[in-house]
Design a protein around this motif. Structure first.
Motif: not given
Length: 114
Positions: A68-95
């Motif tokens: 999955a491609l995650c976009t958070m805080n304007g930064k794109e990161t590719v995620l695979t098995a074992g990746c963990c992401v924390v999106a605090p309240a109010g922070v835009s994110h998508n997958l």
């Protein structure tokens, strides 16, 4: 107080109404644990959890499989098995599923979403 065992495959799966080709099972809700909710998700090939925020919850998601491609805080990161992401309240994110197989994930919300 007694414990509870949840058999996720026995839970009803539903399509998320706000996202594209994203399916969920509500594993743990506030009824079972007032501190958090846990949801099993699947993003089909070409599907996407559109950019969004949560006003009151932090969302922690853990990728079980797929790519999955995650976009958070304007930064794109590719995620695979074992990746963990924390999106605090109010922070835009998508997958977005950018791989050739479904993305399987766990999404945890504190406090509970449901």
């Amino acid at each position: 107080m007694k414990g509870t065992i949840v058999r996720t495959p026995e839970q009803e799966e539903y399509a998320h109404p706000a996202h594209d080709r994203f399916f969920l099972r509500d594993v743990v809700t506030a009824t079972l644990n007032p501190a958090l909710s846990v949801h099993r998700g699947r993003i089909e090939v070409g599907g996407e959890i559109r950019p969004h925020t949560h006003d009151q919850q932090a969302e922690t998601f853990y990728i079980l499989g797929g790519e999955a491609l995650c976009t958070m805080n304007g930064k794109e990161t590719v995620l695979t098995a074992g990746c963990c992401v924390v999106a605090p309240a109010g922070v835009s994110h998508n997958l977005k599923n950018v791989g050739e197989e479904p993305v399987e994930l766990l999404a945890l919300f504190t406090p509970p979403l449901k």
